[in-house]
Structure formats: structure tokens, C-alpha cells
Design a protein around this motif. Structure first.
Motif, PDB file in Angstrom:
ATOM      1  N   LEU A 172       0.852  -1.191   0.000  1.00 26.77           N
ATOM      2  CA  LEU A 172       0.000   0.000   0.000  1.00 26.77           C
ATOM      3  C   LEU A 172       0.882   1.232   0.000  1.00 26.77           C
ATOM      4  CD1 LEU A 172      -1.318  -2.305   2.092  1.00 26.77           C
ATOM      5  CD2 LEU A 172      -3.196  -0.653   2.053  1.00 26.77           C
ATOM      6  N   LEU A 173       0.529   2.227  -0.816  1.00 28.47           N
ATOM      7  CA  LEU A 173       1.284   3.478  -0.921  1.00 28.47           C
ATOM      8  C   LEU A 173       0.551   4.575  -0.163  1.00 28.47           C
ATOM      9  CD1 LEU A 173       2.437   1.761  -3.229  1.00 28.47           C
ATOM     10  CD2 LEU A 173       2.484   3.805  -4.657  1.00 28.47           C
ATOM     11  N   VAL A 174       1.270   5.293   0.706  1.00 29.59           N
ATOM     12  CA  VAL A 174       0.682   6.408   1.444  1.00 29.59           C
ATOM     13  C   VAL A 174       1.575   7.643   1.288  1.00 29.59           C
ATOM     14  CG1 VAL A 174      -0.459   4.898   3.128  1.00 29.59           C
ATOM     15  CG2 VAL A 174       1.808   5.798   3.625  1.00 29.59           C
ATOM     16  N   GLY A 175       0.977   8.811   1.465  1.00 34.00           N
ATOM     17  CA  GLY A 175       1.728  10.067   1.431  1.00 34.00           C
ATOM     18  C   GLY A 175       2.378  10.331   0.090  1.00 34.00           C
ATOM     19  N   ASP A 176       3.574  10.916   0.130  1.00 33.27           N
ATOM     20  CA  ASP A 176       4.277  11.288  -1.097  1.00 33.27           C
ATOM     21  C   ASP A 176       4.592  10.091  -1.981  1.00 33.27           C
ATOM     22  OD1 ASP A 176       4.163  13.869  -0.237  1.00 33.27           O
ATOM     23  OD2 ASP A 176       6.327  14.189  -0.109  1.00 33.27           O
ATOM     24  N   ALA A 177       4.728   8.912  -1.402  1.00 32.86           N
ATOM     25  CA  ALA A 177       4.983   7.719  -2.204  1.00 32.86           C
ATOM     26  C   ALA A 177       3.854   7.482  -3.204  1.00 32.86           C
ATOM     27  CB  ALA A 177       5.153   6.493  -1.309  1.00 32.86           C
ATOM     28  N   GLY A 178       2.640   7.887  -2.836  1.00 35.44           N
ATOM     29  CA  GLY A 178       1.492   7.744  -3.718  1.00 35.44           C
ATOM     30  C   GLY A 178       1.084   9.036  -4.391  1.00 35.44           C
TER      31      GLY A 178
END
Length: 441
Positions: A315-321
């Protein structure tokens, strides 16, 4: 089960087991890679839902991050949801609203009085904020590993699903669910084949600190027109600027530019910052001799610029997504929000039974919920950044829009994403309807 480590380093491509160098596995329900606001928020929400969480940070706290240090009421709400004391007695500098420079004179707007959000914003240095959030995560039961630089995912050979990660020093961590909260560069996402979308906006921001008598200002400032001389009689510079008083004798001063501008990638951003500040009043102190640190820069990944936000256990959260708001460049609020939404999905999956079809459907709900919450709004934001990529359009908007107080109240609500979801006023309803009917891509 056979697992394979993928990524750079001497063991890339070699078949390994997710164990430490001593042979003992480091296992948990969830691994979170990156302990910024996104990672710490995700980890905290997971731990409070009863899951065991390993939080990996490649550096040590406290550590510096490039940021404007200003938090809107949207970010303030997320801090409160994490159980953070945001009172002035706890060291937070409160602000009442936004002062906008553009056109003939500055224009001041207070944050809207809403049921869904607190009526104040905050300022706090990122080094302090991130340290506070990660200690809050530890107090919630999260296990933090500092100096744990993740270099590769560990995959199940049969399913190619991520089942752990490997660090530069040879340690391996295993979990059925992994969160990439490792920022814009997000090496973990790249190793899993999740690349940045070129059709989404990007920004670049630079900032530094100055000693200044304006340090205790209780409004955040946004400069929508930057001139390299007297306004109206010199060149209009690309981008927008900010001045945030830190309450400690210094101001955080910076500017950002969007890749929708023709100047993106062709501009010396440090020189641009200096040219703007050289034309601010001398008594404000924004001159080289008062600078307390170097000018630093960072990328701003906007409008869901990396997708899918869930794939094969990651799962990608924050700036990663790419969660940064295209309207105003705000990232911290959405980093923490995405972390809470991800934690809900992972907790649901955990209690349905990890590895089951039902658990997988719970994880797949994460990107759907993100798009339901933010997708339409970000679509509007992408249209907005294309429009203001032309500095003359920005100039016209500020010149003719700023004198109209009702229009500017609406604009503040739109740009800061501050509306009541129920029983809001006509402005709230218009923004909410527009966000719902815009396609969420």
C-alpha cells in the motif's frame, strides 16, 4: 514458502529467507517503510487497531525535512485524530488564517469556522514535528527501527506478492502487508514496478530560514505574484512564495513552481528566491546576512501521480502515492489522511483472516476509498494547475479576484479543501458537488 529479494545491492536477485543476520526472523502484522508523517500516522492507527507494527526509518530522529512548516486546519484535524496535543502550551504556534499578496495590496482571510475542522492552523519545524509523531507511534505500541535503510522487497516466488523487506545492513523483516511511506523517491514502490505517472503535475519547492521581526505573525502568507523589481514595472517571476513565522525569532521563507509552467526545469530556484526577497522591505530581514541555514529543495508529487495505491500486498501512502494537493501544495494533511484510510483497510484485512479472498478485497478497498474521498477534488486541482501555469493568468486572477471578498472566501475553501461534509453553506455545497461529479482518475 520460497521468497526472493529484489532490488539493488550484493544480494539482489538471490533467494533468501526473511530473517536477521543472526537467523532470527523479525515478524509483525504490518511493515511500514518510512517514518515521516505518512508512515508514523499509518503505524499509529494500525497499532491502535490492535496490529503489531514494524516501522523502519533509514535515518535517525530528530532529522530535517524540506517543508514550509505551515499546517492548515486540515492537517490540524489529523493531528488531533492521532491524539496530539496541538495547544500553544504544548509548543505549537497557532495561526488564524492566510494573508495573500497579489494585485495592489495584501488581502487577509481567516480560516473558515466549520464543524468538520478546527478553526486554526499550526506552525512547527518538520524536525520537531516528525520526531513528535514517531514518538507518538512508539507510545501506541509501534516498534521503531532507526538506521534501517530498506533496499529491496522480499517477494513470494509463487505469487510475486511482497512478504517482507531487506535492509542495507542485511536484516530482513517479514509481514503479510507492507506500506510504502518512503517519500517521493519511494525506492520500494519502484522495485515493485509502480512508476510515476507523467500525466500528473509535479512541483518543486525551495525554502530557507531567516531571523526576522515577523517571526510571530499569526497569519501564514502566500505571495501569488513574484516580481524581480517594483510590482508592475518589472518581470513577473514564475511560481508562488510563502512566509511563515516560526515564533522563535525566524521565518520559513520559500517558493514553489509547477511543471505546468514553461519555466519548470529551466530556472535557478535559489536565484529566483533571492530576486523575490531582495524586493521585500529591508526591515523584514530577508537578506543573506540573516539567513540561518542553506536553501534546500524538494519535489512535490501531486494529484495521485503514482498508482495503483495497492498492489500485491503493498500500500502506498503520502508522497509515495503522490498525495500532495495540486491546489495548494499541501502534503502533510493528505499523508496522514491516507495513512488512516490505509490502516482501516489493513485492520479489516487482518481480522478477516490474512491471505483469504475476503482480506484481499478489504485491501483492494483502499484505493477505491482514496478516490472516493479525494479523486474528484484532485481532478479539479489538475485542471487548476494547468490554468495557473501561465503567470499572466495568475496575475489576472489575483488582480481582479482579490478585491472580491466573497469570491476569495470561496477560493480559500476550495484551495485548502476546507468544507463541511454536511449542513455546509452554499460554498461548501458547490465545492462538494463539483468534487463528486468530477471524474476520479
Amino acid at each position: 514458502m520460497s521468497v526472493t529479494s529484489h532490488g539493488r545491492g550484493p544480494a539482489a536477485g538471490a533467494s533468501v529467507s526473511p530473517v536477521t543476520s543472526s537467523g532470527a526472523p523479525i515478524e509483525s502484522d504490518v511493515i511500514v517503510v518510512g517514518a515521516g508523517p505518512a508512515g508514523s500516522a499509518t503505524a499509529t492507527h494500525l497499532a491502535r487497531r490492535g496490529l503489531s507494527v514494524t516501522l523502519l526509518e533509514k535515518t535517525s530522529f530528530p532529522r530535517e525535512k524540506v517543508c514550509g512548516d505551515g499546517l492548515t486546519p486540515r492537517a490540524t484535524r489529523q493531528l488531533i485524530r492521532l491524539g496530539i496535543d496541538t495547544s500553544e502550551a504544548a509548543g505549537w504556534l497557532h495561526n488564524k488564517g492566510l494573508r495573500i499578496y497579489g494585485g495592489d495590496r495584501p488581502f487577509q482571510l481567516e480560516w473558515p469556522d466549520l464543524a468538520d475542522f478546527p478553526p486554526y492552523g499550526l506552525v512547527r519545524p518538520r524536525a520537531d514535528l516528525d520526531d513528535l509523531l514517531v514518538r507518538n507511534a512508539e507510545a501506541s505500541g509501534v516498534t521503531l527501527y532507526e538506521q534501517a535503510n530498506v533496499v529491496a522487497p522480499v517477494l513470494d516466488d509463487r505469487t510475486t506478492r511482497i512478504v517482507g523487506v531487506r535492509t542495507k545492513d542485511g536484516r530482513c523483516f517479514s509481514a503479510p502487508m507492507v506500506v510504502a511511506a518512503d517519500g517521493n523517491s519511494t525506492r520500494l514502490s519502484l522495485a515493485m514496478g509502480l512508476n510515476r505517472r507523467d500525466d500528473r503535475p509535479m512541483g518543486v519547492a525551495v525554502r530557507t530560514y531567516y531571523t526576522s521581526p515577523r517571526h510571530d505573525d499569526d497569519y501564514m502568507e502566500s505571495w501569488l505574484e513574484l516580481w524581480d523589481g517594483k510590482p508592475g514595472e518589472s518581470a513577473l517571476l514564475p511560481g508562488y512564495g510563502w512566509i511563515f513565522g516560526m515564533g522563535d525569532g525566524t521565518c520559513n521563507v520559500g517558493l514553489g513552481i509547477l511543471n505546468t509552467s514553461s519555466a519548470f526545469g529551466k530556472t535557478d530556484y535559489k536565484d529566483l528566491l533571492k530576486r523575490w526577497l531582495d524586493n521585500t522591505p529591508e526591515e523584514w530581514g530577508f537578506r543573506d546576512e540573516n539567513m540561518t541555514g542553506p536553501v534546500r529543495g524538494a519535489a512535490l508529487p501531486m494529484g495521485f501521480n503514482r498508482q495503483p495505491h495497492y498492489s500485491r500486498g503493498l500500500l502506498l501512502v503520502g508522497d509515495a502515492g503522490g498525495m500532495v494537493n495540486p491546489f495548494n501544495g499541501e502534503g502533510i494533511a493528505y499523508a496522514m489522511e491516507s495513512g488512516e484510510i490505509a490502516a482501516d483497510a489493513m485492520a479489516e484485512a487482518h481480522y478477516r483472516g490474512t491471505g483469504t479472498a475476503s482480506a484481499e478485497r478489504a485491501l483492494e478497498s483502499y484505493p477505491l476509498k482514496l478516490k472516493a474521498e479525494l479523486g474528484g477534488y484532485y481532478t479539479l486541482g489538475r485542471a487548476f494547475v494547468k490554468l495557473i501555469g501561465n503567470p499572466h493568468v495568475m496575475q489576472a486572477c489575483t488582480r481582479y479576484g482579490l478585491p472580491r471578498k466573497t469570491l476569495m472566501k470561496f477560493t480559500l475553501k476550495l484551495l485548502a479543501n476546507l468544507t463541511d461534509s454536511r449542513d455546509g453553506d452554499a460554498m461548501d455545497k458547490l465545492i462538494n458537488v463539483a468534487s463528486r461529479i468530477a471524474p476520479a482518475a
